[in-house]
Design an enzyme around this catalytic site. Structure first.
Site, short mmCIF file in Angstrom:
data_model
loop_
_atom_site.label_atom_id
_atom_site.label_comp_id
_atom_site.label_asym_id
_atom_site.label_seq_id
_atom_site.Cartn_x
_atom_site.Cartn_y
_atom_site.Cartn_z
N TYR A 66 0.67 -1.52 -0.11
CA TYR A 66 0.14 -0.10 -0.03
C TYR A 66 0.74 1.38 0.76
CZ TYR A 66 -4.28 -3.07 0.95
OH TYR A 66 -4.93 -3.99 0.65
N LYS A 71 2.98 -15.07 2.51
CA LYS A 71 2.53 -16.32 1.07
C LYS A 71 4.35 -16.53 0.61
CE LYS A 71 0.26 -17.61 -1.81
NZ LYS A 71 0.16 -18.52 -1.62
N ASP A 129 -5.40 -6.23 6.28
CA ASP A 129 -6.85 -6.00 5.74
C ASP A 129 -7.55 -6.31 4.88
OD1 ASP A 129 -7.92 -3.61 4.83
OD2 ASP A 129 -6.61 -3.41 2.62
N ASP A 158 -3.63 -17.76 2.11
CA ASP A 158 -4.34 -18.56 1.03
C ASP A 158 -5.18 -19.38 2.48
OD1 ASP A 158 -2.50 -19.76 0.85
OD2 ASP A 158 -2.69 -21.03 -0.69
N ASP A 179 -11.43 -8.29 8.00
CA ASP A 179 -12.77 -8.18 6.96
C ASP A 179 -13.37 -8.81 7.19
OD1 ASP A 179 -12.54 -5.31 7.04
OD2 ASP A 179 -13.08 -5.42 5.01
#
Ligand code: NAD
Length: 360
Positions: free
Chosen positions: A142, A191, A247, A223, A251
């Site tokens: 980001y 990852k 993020d 994942d 959520d």
């Protein structure tokens, strides 16, 4: 002891819910002999109206001079047509960066009394869950280099992820410390089978784990983590992860609790001063109607006591008061679903929590 708290009420339901949190803190202060002094500062749309900008200098200075910051929420339709750089939400990034807040703590707890609100099947949530997601907040993709260029297939856009050793070490320590204050289990999500930044992340987390032998540490690919959160959320205590993975996973975790009006958050940096706010927005559709659920804000204040002021009994007292109010079947409108329960107002819910704090 005296604590100075900057109170950023913001817009919409912000003033109603911050008032509830301040009342709860005053009740806890009385019970445990602390003095909480609140100084209000403008932020968001109300600051645009009064001072012409979403984050006035006085607000930043006031927050920097405080022991901690409580924030309601910002934004609303009145300011939706302003350009991005002048919108109320711009103040959030500004204040986080001014306070150097690189750690975002997001608990996702299923309150036993609200089990029916979770979209997960009863057998998955029957024993509840209580997860803390520790998300890196100021680095990663980001904030990396980005832009447009000409690539193999013509015009293309790109974003890059970079993480320094320092950034990973400081979020790692924050996560291990948080695990030490909870059930001492930490999962680091990355990852590392694909990304170089994740391989560095994982190697540093492994090194840090040696300094926290009491914490049971493990790694998970992102994942798999997304899958495990809905398959068996109870397996998690604390999860630490990068900005983008955090993020998305936070959520997902908040949704499986089924109730946006219940979820608190904390943003922390190197100093004790943090910023504590509910994860929901300013709820303009119910603003000024005394309908808001104040619990996410109240639980954010409890996090402030735990993480900025190093208290234990006091935040426990607030959290247990909320538990008991819910167990007694008291619900604001957002929590009743299709039931016949008569909802209580924001002020009535606050009064019930206060009465549990003073009488327990
Ligand atoms: P929202 O979270 O404000 O509201 C979504 C829905 O949830 C609404 O129906 C609302 O009534 C309900 N809701 C939210 N909090 C509640 C509470 N405490 N009690 C009862 N019901 C509650 O999200 P939105 O509608 O997408 O955004 C509204 C405004 O808030 C926008 O301007 C947005 O940019 C801003 N926003 C601010 C923050 C922040 O200040 N951190 C975060 C998200 C959104």
């Amino acid at each position: 002891m005296k604590y100075h708290i900057a109170l950023l009420k913001g817009d919409g339901i912000g003033p109603e819910i911050t008032e509830s949190a301040a009342a709860v803190l005053n009740a806890v202060g009385e019970r445990y002999a602390h003095e909480f002094c609140f100084t209000p500062y403008l932020i968001g749309g109300c600051a645009i109206d009064a001072a012409g900008e979403p984050l006035p200098e006085e607000t930043v200075k006031g927050c920097l001079a405080s022991d901690s910051v409580l924030l309601g929420a910002v934004g609303g339709p009145k300011w939706d047509d302003l350009p991005g750089s002048r919108r109320p939400e711009k103040a959030l990034l500004g204040i986080r960066s001014a306070l150097g807040l690189y750690t975002n703590l997001r608990p996702a707890k299923l309150f036993p009394a609200l089990r029916g609100a979770s979209p997960l099947r009863e057998e998955i949530v029957s024993s509840g869950f209580d997860i803390l997601i520790v998300r890196e907040l100021t680095g990663g993709i980001y904030f990396g280099e980005r832009g447009y260029r000409t690539g193999k297939y013509g015009e293309e856009a790109f974003d890059t992820e970079a993480y320094s050793v320092t950034e990973i070490e400081r979020i790692g320590h924050a996560a291990f410390r948080a695990a030490m204050q909870r059930n001492k289990r930490l999962v680091s999500v990355d990852k590392a089978n694909v990304l170089e930044t994740s391989r560095l992340w994982r190697s540093i987390m492994h090194r840090l784990s040696e300094a926290y032998p009491e914490v049971q540490y493990s790694d998970l690919f992102v994942d798999n983590a997304a899958m495990q959160l809905v398959r068996n959320p109870k397996q998690f205590d604390v999860i630490v992860t990068s900005n983008m993975f955090g993020d998305i996973l936070s959520d997902e975790a908040s949704q499986i609790t089924g109730s946006i009006g219940m979820l608190a958050s904390a943003s922390l940096g190197d100093s004790k001063c943090g910023m504590y706010e509910p994860i929901h927005g300013s709820a303009p559709d119910i603003a000024g109607k005394n309908l808001a659920n104040p619990i996410a804000m109240v639980l954010s204040a409890a996090m402030m006591l735990r993480y900025s002021f190093g208290m234990t009994a006091e935040p426990d007292c607030i959290e247990q008061a909320v538990d008991r109010v819910l167990e007694r079947g008291i619900r604001t409108a957002d929590l009743i679903g299709n039931t016949e329960i008569r909802p209580v107002s924001c002020t009535e819910m606050t009064a019930q929590i206060l009465s549990e704090i003073t009488s327990s």
